[in-house]
Design an enzyme around this catalytic site. Structure first.
Site, PDB file in Angstrom:
ATOM      1  N   ARG A  45      30.302  44.751  27.992  1.00 23.27           N
ATOM      2  CA  ARG A  45      29.091  45.527  28.286  1.00 23.27           C
ATOM      3  C   ARG A  45      28.792  45.354  29.760  1.00 23.27           C
ATOM      4  O   ARG A  45      28.711  44.231  30.255  1.00 23.27           O
ATOM      5  CB  ARG A  45      27.895  45.040  27.472  1.00 23.27           C
ATOM      6  CG  ARG A  45      26.573  45.566  28.032  1.00 23.27           C
ATOM      7  CD  ARG A  45      25.351  45.259  27.224  1.00 23.27           C
ATOM      8  NE  ARG A  45      25.299  46.075  26.023  1.00 23.27           N
ATOM      9  CZ  ARG A  45      24.186  46.283  25.328  1.00 23.27           C
ATOM     10  NH1 ARG A  45      23.041  45.750  25.717  1.00 23.27           N
ATOM     11  NH2 ARG A  45      24.201  47.022  24.241  1.00 23.27           N
ATOM     12  N   HIS A 103      27.870  54.699  25.161  1.00 24.32           N
ATOM     13  CA  HIS A 103      27.518  53.607  24.234  1.00 24.32           C
ATOM     14  C   HIS A 103      28.095  53.969  22.856  1.00 24.32           C
ATOM     15  O   HIS A 103      27.355  54.200  21.905  1.00 24.32           O
ATOM     16  CB  HIS A 103      25.994  53.452  24.185  1.00 24.32           C
ATOM     17  CG  HIS A 103      25.531  52.158  23.587  1.00 24.32           C
ATOM     18  ND1 HIS A 103      26.380  51.112  23.287  1.00 24.32           N
ATOM     19  CD2 HIS A 103      24.288  51.733  23.221  1.00 24.32           C
ATOM     20  CE1 HIS A 103      25.686  50.111  22.788  1.00 24.32           C
ATOM     21  NE2 HIS A 103      24.413  50.464  22.721  1.00 24.32           N
ATOM     22  N   GLN A 123      27.123  52.479  19.322  1.00 24.09           N
ATOM     23  CA  GLN A 123      25.771  52.843  18.882  1.00 24.09           C
ATOM     24  C   GLN A 123      25.795  54.101  18.005  1.00 24.09           C
ATOM     25  O   GLN A 123      25.101  54.197  16.996  1.00 24.09           O
ATOM     26  CB  GLN A 123      24.892  53.077  20.123  1.00 24.09           C
ATOM     27  CG  GLN A 123      23.457  53.446  19.814  1.00 24.09           C
ATOM     28  CD  GLN A 123      22.656  52.293  19.232  1.00 24.09           C
ATOM     29  OE1 GLN A 123      22.665  51.193  19.763  1.00 24.09           O
ATOM     30  NE2 GLN A 123      21.961  52.539  18.139  1.00 24.09           N
ATOM     31  N   ASP A 174      15.204  57.092  23.375  1.00 22.31           N
ATOM     32  CA  ASP A 174      15.666  55.833  23.972  1.00 22.31           C
ATOM     33  C   ASP A 174      14.693  55.526  25.113  1.00 22.31           C
ATOM     34  O   ASP A 174      13.846  56.371  25.476  1.00 22.31           O
ATOM     35  CB  ASP A 174      17.113  56.019  24.480  1.00 22.31           C
ATOM     36  CG  ASP A 174      17.729  54.749  25.042  1.00 22.31           C
ATOM     37  OD1 ASP A 174      17.144  53.657  24.855  1.00 22.31           O
ATOM     38  OD2 ASP A 174      18.796  54.839  25.697  1.00 22.31           O
ATOM     39  N   CYS A 189      17.793  53.468  19.510  1.00 25.10           N
ATOM     40  CA  CYS A 189      18.818  52.425  19.578  1.00 25.10           C
ATOM     41  C   CYS A 189      18.208  51.034  19.705  1.00 25.10           C
ATOM     42  O   CYS A 189      18.846  50.050  19.330  1.00 25.10           O
ATOM     43  CB  CYS A 189      19.759  52.705  20.748  1.00 25.10           C
ATOM     44  SG  CYS A 189      18.899  52.893  22.313  1.00 25.10           S
ATOM     45  N   ARG A 229      24.442  48.478  13.173  1.00 24.65           N
ATOM     46  CA  ARG A 229      25.278  48.136  14.333  1.00 24.65           C
ATOM     47  C   ARG A 229      26.345  47.126  13.921  1.00 24.65           C
ATOM     48  O   ARG A 229      27.491  47.198  14.345  1.00 24.65           O
ATOM     49  CB  ARG A 229      24.430  47.531  15.482  1.00 24.65           C
ATOM     50  CG  ARG A 229      23.396  48.443  16.113  1.00 24.65           C
ATOM     51  CD  ARG A 229      23.987  49.638  16.799  1.00 24.65           C
ATOM     52  NE  ARG A 229      25.060  49.303  17.745  1.00 24.65           N
ATOM     53  CZ  ARG A 229      24.909  48.653  18.905  1.00 24.65           C
ATOM     54  NH1 ARG A 229      23.707  48.273  19.322  1.00 24.65           N
ATOM     55  NH2 ARG A 229      25.944  48.392  19.695  1.00 24.65           N
TER      56      ARG A 229
HETATM   57  N1  NVA Z   1      19.861  53.389  27.598  1.00 24.60           N
HETATM   58  C1  NVA Z   1      19.609  51.988  27.318  1.00 24.60           C
HETATM   59  C2  NVA Z   1      20.250  51.592  26.028  1.00 24.60           C
HETATM   60  C3  NVA Z   1      20.023  50.170  25.592  1.00 24.60           C
HETATM   61  C4  NVA Z   1      20.699  49.840  24.312  1.00 24.60           C
HETATM   62  C5  NVA Z   1      20.113  51.145  28.470  1.00 24.60           C
HETATM   63  O1  NVA Z   1      21.223  51.388  28.953  1.00 24.60           O
HETATM   64  O2  NVA Z   1      19.387  50.239  28.900  1.00 24.60           O
HETATM   65  N1   CP Z   2      21.008  49.054  20.920  1.00 27.18           N
HETATM   66  C1   CP Z   2      21.566  48.074  21.639  1.00 27.18           C
HETATM   67  O1   CP Z   2      22.643  48.211  22.220  1.00 27.18           O
HETATM   68  O2   CP Z   2      20.846  46.917  21.619  1.00 27.18           O
HETATM   69  P1   CP Z   2      21.104  45.637  22.530  1.00 27.18           P
HETATM   70  O3   CP Z   2      20.855  46.033  23.952  1.00 27.18           O
HETATM   71  O4   CP Z   2      20.121  44.601  22.036  1.00 27.18           O
HETATM   72  O5   CP Z   2      22.521  45.183  22.348  1.00 27.18           O
END
Ligand code: NVA
Ligand code: CP
Length: 336
Positions: A110, A137, A140, A234, A275, A320
């Site tokens: 990530r 993502h 997700q 989101d 998410c 998830r």
């Molecule tokens: N769009 C958000 C998703 C978090 C799971 C981010 O990238 O912070």
């Molecule tokens: N939805 C998601 O990716 O959650 P986290 O950022 O907690 O992993």
């Protein structure tokens, strides 16, 4: 059954409709296994026994990290949560990938760039799983579609999603790719400044042409939600974009998911997905900070919607784990 053993999971663009449906079916079967229900005989035993998995997080996470760990442990794999490594600082991505590929059977990453994760996959020689990048993502989406299937009883190609808010972020991109592949209807409502990249729309247009998916973009949330099964949102500011908080609030303040917007769908059973994490109350330090600076108590969704009977966000969060397990099993295990 199509074998996906040895493949990386960097984006749903790399997978066919049949392969994505297979990930979803495997998720359903592994969820049944976990819950002590009937499941196919070829999934018996510890499917990831003797596998070693490394998890690298250059951005924060709760669900994704815990999902990879629990899923790995459930199926007998060992996990290293790698922090403070040399990668990208004292050692190149290429060299780090080659080292990790000698020791591990799979790598979760990530972070920021899609190029970095693709380099990790190319140089490590083992499956690399995308746990979120700036652009995508993909794990997700499997959870989001599975949860919608469970709650509606519909197959993916019959699902209609409306995404309200930042229409060019990683989650919306990933959902749009998944929708195109699965033949879903996917409508984005966003201010023009946050419309998805035209390149991505152009790339997905022939895919949608083949699967029958309908992808549309509008500035009007009420128009987008008409007749949908799922209203999705989101955060307005994704990780790494914190310096844009003020401008995002200005752009997105009329794109909050409210009870009125749920009513505008005309579907009494409309579902709400997110998410997570979500700014629906003041119970976080960042929400407090935003409240003191901008006076807002809720951002992308009201607390009322978040806690309503329409909201399936915690089923989605649980899924998830089941879907990430399916991704690891499909790409690492020998499934007869
Ligand atoms: N769009 C958000 C998703 C978090 C799971 C981010 O990238 O912070
Ligand atoms: N939805 C998601 O990716 O959650 P986290 O950022 O907690 O992993």
């Amino acid at each position: 059954m199509i074998s996906m053993k040895g493949r990386s999971f960097l984006t749903l663009k790399d997978f066919s409709t049949e392969e994505i449906l297979q990930f979803l079916q495997l998720s359903i079967d592994l969820k049944a296994k976990k819950k002590g229900q009937q499941y196919p005989a070829n999934l018996q035993g510890k499917l990831l026994a003797d596998k070693n998995i490394v998890l690298i997080f250059d951005k924060s996470s709760t669900r994704t990290r815990c999902s990879f760990e629990v899923a790995a442990f459930d199926e007998g794999a060992q996990v290293t949560f790698l922090t403070n490594s040399q990668m990208g600082k004292k050692e190149s991505i290429e060299d780090t990938a080659k080292v990790l590929g000698r020791m591990y059977d799979g790598i979760q990453y990530r972070g920021f760039s899609q190029q970095l994760i693709s380099d990790l996959a190319n140089f490590s020689g083992v499956p690399v799983w995308n746990g979120l990048t700036d652009d995508d993502h993909p794990t997700q989406v499997l959870a989001d579609v599975l949860t919608a299937m469970e709650h509606t009883g519909k197959k993916p190609s019959d699902l209609k999603f409306a995404y309200i808010g930042d229409g060019r972020n990683n989650v919306s991109n990933a959902l749009m790719i998944g929708a195109a592949k699965l033949g879903m209807e996917y409508r984005i409502a966003a201010p023009k400044e946050l419309f998805p990249a035209q390149d991505l729309l152009d790339e997905l247009s022939p895919v949608a042409g083949k699967t029958g998916a309908k992808i549309s973009v509008t500035t009007d949330p009420a128009e987008a939600v008409k007749g949908v099964d799922v209203i999705y949102t989101d955060v307005w500011v994704s990780m790494g974009e914190e310096d844009q908080t003020a401008s995002r609030i200005a752009l997105l303040k009329d794109y909050q998911v409210t009870m009125d917007l749920l009513k505008a769908s005309g579907n009494d059973n409309v579902l709400f997905e997110h998410c997570l994490p979500s700014f629906h109350d003041l119970n976080t330090s960042i929400a407090q900070q935003i409240h003191s600076q901008f006076g807002l108590e809720e951002l992308e969704v009201t607390d009322e919607v978040f806690r309503s009977k329409h909201s399936i966000v915690f089923d989605e969060a649980e899924n998830r784990m089941h879907t990430i397990k399916a991704v690891m099993v499909a790409t690492l295990a020998d499934l007869a």
